[in-house]
Design a protein around this motif. Structure first.
Motif, mmCIF file in Angstrom:
data_model
loop_
_atom_site.group_PDB
_atom_site.id
_atom_site.type_symbol
_atom_site.label_atom_id
_atom_site.label_comp_id
_atom_site.label_asym_id
_atom_site.label_seq_id
_atom_site.Cartn_x
_atom_site.Cartn_y
_atom_site.Cartn_z
ATOM 1 N N LEU A 1 7.770 8.786 3.808
ATOM 2 C CA LEU A 1 6.398 9.104 3.498
ATOM 3 C C LEU A 1 5.676 8.034 2.739
ATOM 4 O O LEU A 1 4.708 7.544 3.034
ATOM 5 N N LEU A 2 6.333 7.637 1.714
ATOM 6 C CA LEU A 2 5.803 6.259 0.776
ATOM 7 C C LEU A 2 5.408 5.382 1.583
ATOM 8 O O LEU A 2 4.440 4.301 1.597
ATOM 9 N N ALA A 3 6.684 4.950 2.631
ATOM 10 C CA ALA A 3 6.269 3.839 3.378
ATOM 11 C C ALA A 3 5.067 3.999 4.470
ATOM 12 O O ALA A 3 4.455 3.143 4.606
ATOM 13 N N CYS A 4 5.180 4.973 5.074
ATOM 14 C CA CYS A 4 4.023 5.384 5.990
ATOM 15 C C CYS A 4 2.843 5.390 5.351
ATOM 16 O O CYS A 4 1.629 4.920 5.846
ATOM 17 N N GLY A 5 2.597 5.914 3.868
ATOM 18 C CA GLY A 5 1.505 5.923 3.446
ATOM 19 C C GLY A 5 0.889 4.742 2.918
ATOM 20 O O GLY A 5 -0.253 4.109 3.011
ATOM 21 N N TYR A 6 1.671 3.714 2.487
ATOM 22 C CA TYR A 6 1.467 2.399 2.060
ATOM 23 C C TYR A 6 0.802 1.575 3.448
ATOM 24 O O TYR A 6 -0.063 1.025 3.194
#
Length: 323
Positions: A299-304
């Motif tokens: 989720l953090l990677a997709c958000g970034y």
């Protein structure tokens, strides 16, 4: 009462340092890559090193190798704040300090010798990532409190480190934030601050992971980790020199291009990390924690990536305007 006395000592020590920094011109001048616009005192984060020594004086030298490593890494970082030191020297000291820390973590036992090299590489990488993330008012202090809080909670349940070290570290962070968590900061942490607090937090986190045998607790550094690693990947894709200063971290775009207040961005990072950490704590099973770990990283990677796709063009426009 001891903690109250320590708080007063650290507050006075910080004020004395401001006099020293002003006298010897230990300052941070803004440049093209900076997120600030005025000259500010540098090295206020030396209070984290002073806090660790104050803790040892009050509560005992329980972790001598850790304290020696912290002192070495803190002093060479402070020297770099005063006058640039060679990268090779800083790396040698960082690896040496980590090896000293590992002695107190018990990594030199015959059963865990194979962990030493990968742990050294990961830990030195984390320290430098923590240093790179120190770019706006309040972010180092706020994020460090977000790491300290779950460590303190878990220590009450598991008992992996002397609680007084966590408390005194939190006090030193609070003292620093008095002068840094502002629209116009009185001081910046400097390399001595970001590197020293990263070293302290890594030691506490290392104690937790070794006691539980569960590396999933690295998720307590997930937000910084995602921003740091993905920014490096982004810069590699842009064929940039990774050794050059930049303003491409997500928090920098939020502060500079989107014109969000530094203190607001810092609180966002702190709140997100707290939510992630206590979410992990609420999950009882190890299997569930690993599923949660993978989900959070994804989720953090997709958000970034989504954030950069939407707003990175603003940074490109900024760079063109400066040519």
């Amino acid at each position: 009462m001891d903690y109250a006395i320590i708080a007063v000592i650290l507050l006075v020590a910080e004020l004395v340092y401001f006099r020293v920094a002003d006298r010897f011109n230990i300052i941070d001048k803004p440049n093209l890559r900076s997120s600030h616009t005025s000259i500010t005192l540098r090295g206020g984060g030396i209070i984290f090193l002073i806090g660790a020594w104050t803790w040892a004086i009050f509560f005992g030298f329980h972790y001598p190798c850790f304290l020696l490593g912290l002192t070495l890494i803190g002093l060479v970082s402070f020297a770099d704040d005063v006058h640039s030191t060679p990268n090779a020297l800083r790396l040698v000291v960082q690896f040496t300090a980590m090896m000293l820390m590992f002695a107190n973590l018990g990594l030199y036992d015959a059963s865990s010798w194979w962990l030493i090299l990968p742990a050294l590489i990961v830990c030195v990488g984390i320290i430098n990532a923590y240093n790179f993330m120190d770019g706006i008012n309040g972010i180092t202090g706020c994020y460090s409190l977000a790491v300290i809080a779950p460590l303190f909670y878990l220590n009450r349940r598991i008992g992996f480190i002397d609680e007084s070290l966590l408390v005194v570290t939190a006090i030193s962070i609070g003292v620093f934030l008095i002068f840094n968590f502002r629209k116009k900061a009185k001081c910046f942490a400097g390399d001595v601050g970001s590197v020293s607090i990263a070293f302290i937090l890594l030691f506490a986190l290392g104690c937790l992971i070794i006691t539980t045998g569960n590396p999933v607790y690295l998720l307590l550094l997930a937000v910084y980790g995602a921003d740091s690693v993905l920014t490096i990947v982004h810069r590699i894709m842009l064929h940039e020199n990774l050794g050059e200063a930049h303003r491409k971290h997500a928090y920098q775009l939020m502060s500079n291009e989107l014109k969000m207040r530094h203190t607001l961005v810092s609180v966002i990072y702190m709140t997100l990390q707290l939510a992630i950490s206590f979410g992990l704590i609420l999950i009882g099973s190890t299997a569930g924690q690993w599923i949660y770990f993978c989900a959070v990283i994804a989720l953090l990677a997709c958000g970034y990536v989504a954030f950069m796709k939407k707003f990175y063009y603003l940074h490109e426009e900024y760079l063109k305007s400066k040519k």
